[in-house]
Each structure stands twice: as structure tokens, then as C-alpha cells.
Enzyme design. Structure first.
Site, PDB file in Angstrom:
ATOM      1  N   CYS A 138      -6.104  56.614-127.943  1.00 18.37           N
ATOM      2  CA  CYS A 138      -6.341  57.092-129.563  1.00 18.37           C
ATOM      3  C   CYS A 138      -4.836  57.101-130.298  1.00 18.37           C
ATOM      4  CB  CYS A 138      -6.535  58.744-129.300  1.00 18.37           C
ATOM      5  SG  CYS A 138      -5.482  59.565-127.997  1.00 18.37           S
ATOM      6  N   HIS A 217      -3.318  64.690-132.975  1.00 17.32           N
ATOM      7  CA  HIS A 217      -1.848  64.202-132.966  1.00 17.32           C
ATOM      8  C   HIS A 217      -1.313  64.117-134.309  1.00 17.32           C
ATOM      9  CE1 HIS A 217      -2.846  63.025-128.804  1.00 17.32           C
ATOM     10  NE2 HIS A 217      -3.665  62.373-129.153  1.00 17.32           N
TER      11      HIS A 217
HETATM   12  P1  NAD Z   1     -13.533  63.406-119.916  1.00 16.28           P
HETATM   13  O1  NAD Z   1     -12.750  64.061-118.670  1.00 16.28           O
HETATM   14  O2  NAD Z   1     -13.677  64.454-120.767  1.00 16.28           O
HETATM   15  O3  NAD Z   1     -14.714  62.837-119.179  1.00 16.28           O
HETATM   16  C1  NAD Z   1     -14.807  61.959-118.370  1.00 16.28           C
HETATM   17  C2  NAD Z   1     -16.517  61.898-117.648  1.00 16.28           C
HETATM   18  O4  NAD Z   1     -16.726  61.036-116.659  1.00 16.28           O
HETATM   19  C3  NAD Z   1     -17.130  63.405-117.536  1.00 16.28           C
HETATM   20  O5  NAD Z   1     -18.156  63.399-117.851  1.00 16.28           O
HETATM   21  C4  NAD Z   1     -17.096  63.324-115.975  1.00 16.28           C
HETATM   22  O6  NAD Z   1     -18.459  63.951-115.412  1.00 16.28           O
HETATM   23  C5  NAD Z   1     -17.367  61.787-115.659  1.00 16.28           C
HETATM   24  N1  NAD Z   1     -16.958  61.033-114.460  1.00 16.28           N
HETATM   25  C6  NAD Z   1     -16.002  61.662-113.617  1.00 16.28           C
HETATM   26  N2  NAD Z   1     -16.021  61.280-112.376  1.00 16.28           N
HETATM   27  C7  NAD Z   1     -17.074  60.301-112.568  1.00 16.28           C
HETATM   28  C8  NAD Z   1     -17.596  59.254-111.459  1.00 16.28           C
HETATM   29  N3  NAD Z   1     -16.989  58.987-110.366  1.00 16.28           N
HETATM   30  N4  NAD Z   1     -18.464  58.517-112.219  1.00 16.28           N
HETATM   31  C9  NAD Z   1     -19.114  58.799-113.239  1.00 16.28           C
HETATM   32  N5  NAD Z   1     -18.582  59.543-114.189  1.00 16.28           N
HETATM   33  C10 NAD Z   1     -17.691  60.326-113.743  1.00 16.28           C
HETATM   34  O7  NAD Z   1     -12.633  62.136-120.132  1.00 16.28           O
HETATM   35  P2  NAD Z   1     -12.356  61.547-121.544  1.00 16.28           P
HETATM   36  O8  NAD Z   1     -11.297  62.511-122.117  1.00 16.28           O
HETATM   37  O9  NAD Z   1     -13.604  61.309-122.371  1.00 16.28           O
HETATM   38  O10 NAD Z   1     -11.361  60.331-121.048  1.00 16.28           O
HETATM   39  C11 NAD Z   1     -12.414  59.046-120.812  1.00 16.28           C
HETATM   40  C12 NAD Z   1     -11.400  57.876-121.072  1.00 16.28           C
HETATM   41  O11 NAD Z   1     -10.944  57.771-122.494  1.00 16.28           O
HETATM   42  C13 NAD Z   1      -9.981  57.939-120.418  1.00 16.28           C
HETATM   43  O12 NAD Z   1      -9.550  56.600-119.973  1.00 16.28           O
HETATM   44  C14 NAD Z   1      -9.195  58.361-121.396  1.00 16.28           C
HETATM   45  O13 NAD Z   1      -7.752  58.064-121.217  1.00 16.28           O
HETATM   46  C15 NAD Z   1      -9.652  57.853-122.591  1.00 16.28           C
HETATM   47  N6  NAD Z   1      -9.360  58.305-123.825  1.00 16.28           N
HETATM   48  C16 NAD Z   1      -9.471  59.757-123.869  1.00 16.28           C
HETATM   49  C17 NAD Z   1      -9.244  60.316-125.085  1.00 16.28           C
HETATM   50  C18 NAD Z   1      -9.165  61.895-125.573  1.00 16.28           C
HETATM   51  O14 NAD Z   1      -8.333  62.425-126.190  1.00 16.28           O
HETATM   52  N7  NAD Z   1      -9.775  62.543-124.678  1.00 16.28           N
HETATM   53  C19 NAD Z   1      -8.927  59.672-126.323  1.00 16.28           C
HETATM   54  C20 NAD Z   1      -8.990  58.251-126.375  1.00 16.28           C
HETATM   55  C21 NAD Z   1      -8.868  57.531-125.071  1.00 16.28           C
END
Ligand code: NAD
Length: 338
Positions: A138, A217
């Protein structure tokens, strides 16, 4: 094109909704690991839910309908958006590769997991012929959008002070709740290297601190240019860039709380704001130097980039066409936010 979203969390649920909104994409299904309220809502919405094989029974025990395993979801799709928690990428990449499917990963994975770190505005064309892309984080997405909007002025160097939100609104186990924490203490923070994964020749330093807020942020950026620039020229460049909005001096907005209120007032789903929101009054030019401050909605900013990444891999749309299709479908603005 049939798109699967592996990991239906903060990012995955938004990407899934954005896929549904596109005329040229179809959501084949999503995956979740935990049988909770989101799974029940997916069942009610009629969206195909796939789960890790080992977790099938946990979902059945809670009376949640499951279409199949994650392997089955991968096999029945043309491309996967992997939005699992950071670090799962290498394991899942093996699955996608063995099924012969391309995939889009997120910024929580290492840059060397994929063929290209991706920013729609900065390097869309380089994705042509690539199978595995990584949409940068992000913070990095926001930095790159802003820098690329100023690229025509010739960029000498960039410095960004990043004031990071502590957690996403739904995360109940993260902090700090009463501290300003340097994360990391050392400078530059990892964000500079992440930006360089897209623009290797850019001179950039970044520093980051975490504050107890969940909303957005805030970045304070200093850009040194090759030539003198007027404030009006910078404003025009930002007004002309997709996915960047300005908060006018007339609006009186001076905080992330007010920006989120605007997103709610605009009726945005989940109060999302995928645009970089630049405070117009913060823009200051002094000879060849530009100062500006902008806010970043971490939960949604990377979502349009994920949609463009799908098209970039597919090779069926130009950069400008894809950005326009994505933004029109999602109601993403440019110009003044209000
Ligand atoms: P999150 O924890 O909100 O969601 C992750 C999802 O994956 C959940 O639904 C969980 O149930 C699922 N999950 C967990 N283990 C799993 C498995 N073994 N197989 C399949 N699904 C599984 O995470 P997020 O915040 O959405 O982050 C996801 C990615 O995006 C990360 O790489 C993070 O760095 C990136 N990201 C996050 C943000 C943010 O602010 N949240 C912003 C930009 C990028």
C-alpha cells in the site's frame, strides 16, 4: 477470464468485489481458511467458497457450504490473485505453477518471488509476457503513483516520511495503542527498496513510524527535480493523474478522519478510498524542490492495481485502457475529491 482470489481477507474481499464489477472478468471463487462470519456471508451472496483441504471438516461442522479445495479452485480458473497473508506465496506459487496458471501476488511477499513488481502507472507495459506479478504494498503503491505523476519534470531524488497506521480496523490483536514506534528504527526503511523493485534507478530514502490509528497512512514527501517547477504545474500534474485526488484548500480537510468521513458520505462501499489523497495546501515548491503530504487508505489502494495486473498478464488491454476500465467500473476519481 475466470479469476480466483486465494485469501478472502482485507485485500482479497475487495479484489473479489472489484473483479465482479469488471465486464471482462468473472469471479470463479474465493478461498478462506477460517469458518467465520465472512464465510457465512459468502454463502448468502452465492459466491463459490473453496478452503484448504485440511479445513474442510471445520467448515462442514459449522454448516458452511464449500465448493471444493483450493487446488480445485486453481484448476477451474484462468488466473489467481493470491491475497493470503504475507509469506504464504512461495508455497502457493508451487501449486499455481504445477497447475500451469499465472498469478498475482501481494506486497507482503518478497520481490524475488515473482517476475515483476508491479505498479500500473509506472511499469504496466513491462508485465507483458510475464506469468507472476507482485502488486507492491500500500505505501509503495502510493509513493509510486505520486512519483510517476511528477516524472515528466525529471526526478533527481525522493525522500518520504511514512506515518503508518498501526493495524487495519478489524484487527483486534495489533498495536501499539499508546506509542509512536519507529518501525524500523534504522533508515532507510524497507519501503525505499520496495519502490526500487519497480524503479531501480530512482534515488529514494524513506523513514517510517507507526502511530495508534487504523484509518490511513500519511506520507510527507520531498521530491528534488531536475528543473524549477511552479506550484500550479505540480497541481495540474496531480489533477491529471488517474487514482490521485486533491483535497482542496476550500474543503478544510486536514486529517485522515475527515477523509474517511468523505468516503462514507460519498457512499463508497466499506468507506474505501483507493485514490491517493493529496492535501492541496501542503504542496510547496521552492526552486527545484516539491514538498507534499498525502493520505493512503491501506485497505483499498492496491485493489485497482490488482485488476490492472490481471489484464497486464493477459496482454489484452493497453495500460490506459485497463486503468480506464478499472476506474470507471469501480467509480475511482481523479481531480478534486469534493
Ligand atoms: P488478511 O489477514 O486480512 O487476509 C488473509 C486471508 O487469507 C484471510 O481470509 C485468511 O483466512 C486467508 N488465509 C489464511 N491462511 C490461508 C491459507 N493457508 N490458504 C488460503 N487462505 C488463507 O491479510 P491482508 O491484510 O488482506 O493481506 C494480504 C496480503 O496483502 C499480504 O501480502 C499483505 O502484506 C498485503 N497487503 C495488505 C494491506 C493491508 O493494509 N491490509 C495493504 C496492501 C497489501
Amino acid at each position: 477470464m475466470k479469476v480466483a482470489v486465494n485469501g478472502y481477507g482485507t485485500i482479497g474481499k475487495r479484489v473479489a468485489d472489484a473483479v465482479i464489477m469488471q465486464n471482462d472478468l468473472q469471479l470463479s471463487g474465493v478461498s478462506k481458511a477460517t469458518p467465520d462470519y465472512e464465510a457465512i456471508m459468502l454463502n448468502k451472496a452465492g459466491i463459490n467458497l473453496y478452503v484448504p483441504e485440511d479445513n474442510l471438516k471445520r467448515f462442514e461442522d459449522r454448516g458452511i457450504s464449500v465448493k471444493g479445495t483450493i487446488s480445485e479452485m486453481v484448476n477451474s480458473s484462468d488466473i489467481i490473485v493470491d491475497a493470503t497473508p504475507g509469506g504464504y506465496g512461495p508455497k502457493y506459487k508451487e501449486l499455481y505453477q504445477s497447475a500451469g496458471k499465472p498469478a498475482i501476488f501481494q506486497g507482503g511477499e518478497d520481490a524475488n518471488l515473482t517476475d515483476l513488481s508491479f505498479s500500473a502507472l509506472c511499469n504496466y507495459e513491462q508485465a507483458s509476457g510475464k506469468r507472476y506479478l507482485r502488486v507492491v504494498s500500500c505505501n509503495t503503491t502510493a509513493i509510486l503513483r505520486t512519483i510517476c505523476s511528477l516524472r515528466s519534470f525529471g526526478i533527481k531524488s525522493v525522500q518520504v516520511d511514512i506515518i503508518r497506521r498501526a493495524a487495519d480496523p478489524r484487527e483486534i490483536k495489533k498495536g501499539p495503542i499508546n506509542s509512536i514506534t519507529l518501525d524500523p528504527v534504522k533508515s532507510p526503511s524497507h519501503h525505499a527498496d520496495d519502490v526500487k523493485s519497480v524503479m531501480p534507478d530512482l534515488k529514494i530514502v524513506t523513514r517510517a513510524a507507526i502511530v495508534p490509528t487504523t484509518l490511513m497512512h500519511l506520507h510527507q514527501m520531498t521530491v528534488r527535480l531536475d528543473k524549477k517547477v511552479l506550484k500550479g504545474e505540480v497541481i495540474n500534474a496531480l489533477l491529471d493523474t488517474p487514482r490521485i485526488v486533491l483535497l482542496s484548500s476550500r474543503s478544510g480537510v486536514q486529517s485522515t478522519a475527515e477523509i474517511m468521513e468523505i468516503a462514507r458520505d460519498l457512499g463508497r462501499k466499506r468507506a474505501d478510498l483507493p485514490e491517493v489523497a493529496v492535501f492541496e495546501e501542503s504542496i510547496n515548491t521552492e526552486d527545484c524542490t516539491v514538498l507534499l503530504s498525502y493520505a493512503v487508505h491501506q485497505e483499498s489502494i492496491v485493489v485497482p492495481e490488482n485488476i490492472d495486473a490481471i489484464r497486464a498478464v493477459h496482454g489484452k488491454a493497453t495500460k490506459n485502457d485497463s486503468i480506464k476500465m478499472t476506474d470507471d467500473a469501480m467509480g475511482i476519481k481523479r481531480g478534486y475529491l469534493v
